[in-house]
Motif scaffolding. Sequence first.
Motif, PDB file in Angstrom:
ATOM      1  N   ARG A 174      17.812 -10.356  37.935  1.00 42.28           N
ATOM      2  CA  ARG A 174      19.246  -9.655  39.209  1.00 42.28           C
ATOM      3  C   ARG A 174      20.294  -9.947  39.038  1.00 42.28           C
ATOM      4  N   ILE A 175      21.324  -8.978  39.162  1.00 42.32           N
ATOM      5  CA  ILE A 175      22.628  -8.885  38.824  1.00 42.32           C
ATOM      6  C   ILE A 175      23.210  -7.924  40.329  1.00 42.32           C
ATOM      7  N   GLU A 176      24.106  -9.003  40.549  1.00 45.73           N
ATOM      8  CA  GLU A 176      25.342  -8.613  41.750  1.00 45.73           C
ATOM      9  C   GLU A 176      26.841  -8.347  41.230  1.00 45.73           C
ATOM     10  N   GLU A 177      26.906  -7.564  41.965  1.00 48.05           N
ATOM     11  CA  GLU A 177      28.874  -7.835  41.788  1.00 48.05           C
ATOM     12  C   GLU A 177      28.877  -8.490  43.260  1.00 48.05           C
ATOM     13  N   LEU A 178      29.692  -9.668  42.930  1.00 47.26           N
ATOM     14  CA  LEU A 178      30.304  -9.897  44.107  1.00 47.26           C
ATOM     15  C   LEU A 178      31.924  -9.673  45.027  1.00 47.26           C
ATOM     16  N   LYS A 179      31.375  -9.617  46.141  1.00 50.99           N
ATOM     17  CA  LYS A 179      33.114  -9.025  46.874  1.00 50.99           C
ATOM     18  C   LYS A 179      34.478 -10.070  46.612  1.00 50.99           C
ATOM     19  N   PRO A 180      35.190  -9.721  46.819  1.00 50.61           N
ATOM     20  CA  PRO A 180      36.385 -10.574  47.144  1.00 50.61           C
ATOM     21  C   PRO A 180      36.898 -11.534  48.360  1.00 50.61           C
ATOM     22  N   MET A 181      37.031 -12.610  48.604  1.00 48.51           N
ATOM     23  CA  MET A 181      37.392 -13.247  49.919  1.00 48.51           C
ATOM     24  C   MET A 181      38.157 -12.205  50.055  1.00 48.51           C
ATOM     25  N   ALA A 182      38.199 -11.962  51.862  1.00 48.39           N
ATOM     26  CA  ALA A 182      38.856 -11.428  52.707  1.00 48.39           C
ATOM     27  C   ALA A 182      39.926 -12.046  52.473  1.00 48.39           C
ATOM     28  N   THR A 185      44.351 -12.639  47.363  1.00 58.27           N
ATOM     29  CA  THR A 185      45.287 -11.851  46.323  1.00 58.27           C
ATOM     30  C   THR A 185      44.458 -10.785  45.726  1.00 58.27           C
ATOM     31  N   SER A 186      44.931  -8.641  45.061  1.00 59.33           N
ATOM     32  CA  SER A 186      44.176  -8.444  44.899  1.00 59.33           C
ATOM     33  C   SER A 186      44.260  -8.061  43.515  1.00 59.33           C
ATOM     34  N   SER A 187      43.108  -8.348  42.728  1.00 53.94           N
ATOM     35  CA  SER A 187      42.819  -7.991  41.347  1.00 53.94           C
ATOM     36  C   SER A 187      41.655  -7.607  40.214  1.00 53.94           C
ATOM     37  N   PRO A 188      42.312  -7.090  39.424  1.00 46.55           N
ATOM     38  CA  PRO A 188      41.245  -6.355  38.544  1.00 46.55           C
ATOM     39  C   PRO A 188      39.911  -6.786  38.335  1.00 46.55           C
ATOM     40  N   GLN A 189      39.954  -7.946  38.289  1.00 47.17           N
ATOM     41  CA  GLN A 189      38.620  -8.562  37.402  1.00 47.17           C
ATOM     42  C   GLN A 189      37.644  -8.570  38.665  1.00 47.17           C
ATOM     43  N   LYS A 190      35.925  -8.955  37.863  1.00 45.87           N
ATOM     44  CA  LYS A 190      35.106  -8.882  38.661  1.00 45.87           C
ATOM     45  C   LYS A 190      34.294 -10.489  38.918  1.00 45.87           C
ATOM     46  N   LEU A 191      33.978 -10.367  39.882  1.00 44.84           N
ATOM     47  CA  LEU A 191      32.608 -11.361  39.568  1.00 44.84           C
ATOM     48  C   LEU A 191      30.918 -10.908  40.159  1.00 44.84           C
ATOM     49  N   TYR A 192      30.355 -11.785  39.383  1.00 42.79           N
ATOM     50  CA  TYR A 192      29.411 -11.334  38.899  1.00 42.79           C
ATOM     51  C   TYR A 192      28.041 -12.260  39.529  1.00 42.79           C
ATOM     52  N   ARG A 193      27.301 -12.352  40.135  1.00 43.33           N
ATOM     53  CA  ARG A 193      26.501 -13.298  40.597  1.00 43.33           C
ATOM     54  C   ARG A 193      24.381 -12.797  39.456  1.00 43.33           C
ATOM     55  N   ILE A 194      24.035 -13.668  38.517  1.00 46.65           N
ATOM     56  CA  ILE A 194      23.222 -13.925  37.421  1.00 46.65           C
ATOM     57  C   ILE A 194      22.418 -14.488  38.528  1.00 46.65           C
ATOM     58  N   GLN A 195      21.000 -13.714  38.585  1.00 47.77           N
ATOM     59  CA  GLN A 195      19.677 -14.605  39.044  1.00 47.77           C
ATOM     60  C   GLN A 195      18.346 -14.575  37.657  1.00 47.77           C
ATOM     61  N   LEU A 196      18.003 -15.090  38.082  1.00 51.87           N
ATOM     62  CA  LEU A 196      16.628 -15.135  36.734  1.00 51.87           C
ATOM     63  C   LEU A 196      15.707 -15.856  36.958  1.00 51.87           C
ATOM     64  N   GLN A 197      14.668 -15.303  37.409  1.00 56.57           N
ATOM     65  CA  GLN A 197      13.375 -15.986  38.289  1.00 56.57           C
ATOM     66  C   GLN A 197      12.565 -16.117  36.754  1.00 56.57           C
TER      67      GLN A 197
END
Length: 218
Positions: A174-182, A185-197
């Motif tokens: 499972r791979i999810e893009e995490l939303k930035p904190m409310a 600061t605005s940034s072009p970088q993205k944060l992803y969470r990867i889950q392996l079972q």
Amino acid sequence: MLLLDCLIGLMISLIILNPLLLNATKLLAKQMEYEKKQMLMADGERVLELMGRAIRMAGYTHIHDVHRNVKTNKLNQPNQHPLIHIEKNSGYRGSDSLQVKHGISEAGDMDCIGNMLTPDRTRHGLAFQGFHLDHPTGLPKGARVSGGALICQSLDRQGRLQNTTLMNGIHHLRIEELKPMAGGTSSPQKLYRIQLQMTDGQQILLDVERSFSTRNLL
């Protein structure tokens, strides 16, 4: 009389030793389960680190290419092919997949299977790394299926897509893009969470999870 004494002694010995033998058997089973879990955990961490490294490399552009793009006015043009892309429910058992594109640095970068990245392993000047879950591979006929196979996709020296199995025994990816904190600061970088079972196909079902951020998106 001597034979009777021997039989009585043997029965007493079995009565005394039986709990010890049962405990030894349980201890051995626990030890084997622990070692399986440790091996799965080590393999899972290795795979997550490979995927995280690809995410961090997504969108990398060599400084020479940046200067060339500025001169040709390509830097601000929209990219028709996303540099990092998540496909939901596209793999084995509804697992997600990840595709990453990036340039090549002079530091001797490697792809997800350890090949040194060179210009002939690119398309349009970009290296490619992909990860998805597929049906298990390399199993003998009649063997019990224990999860899917995590596949690494990269380019060979002719720029053709090649698939390599990184790990078997993956129950779900499972791979999810995490939303930035409310308010952040605005940034072009993205944060992803990867889950392996991961599973051994019997009684072990182990979850590992890591989060990774891009570093080179513009």
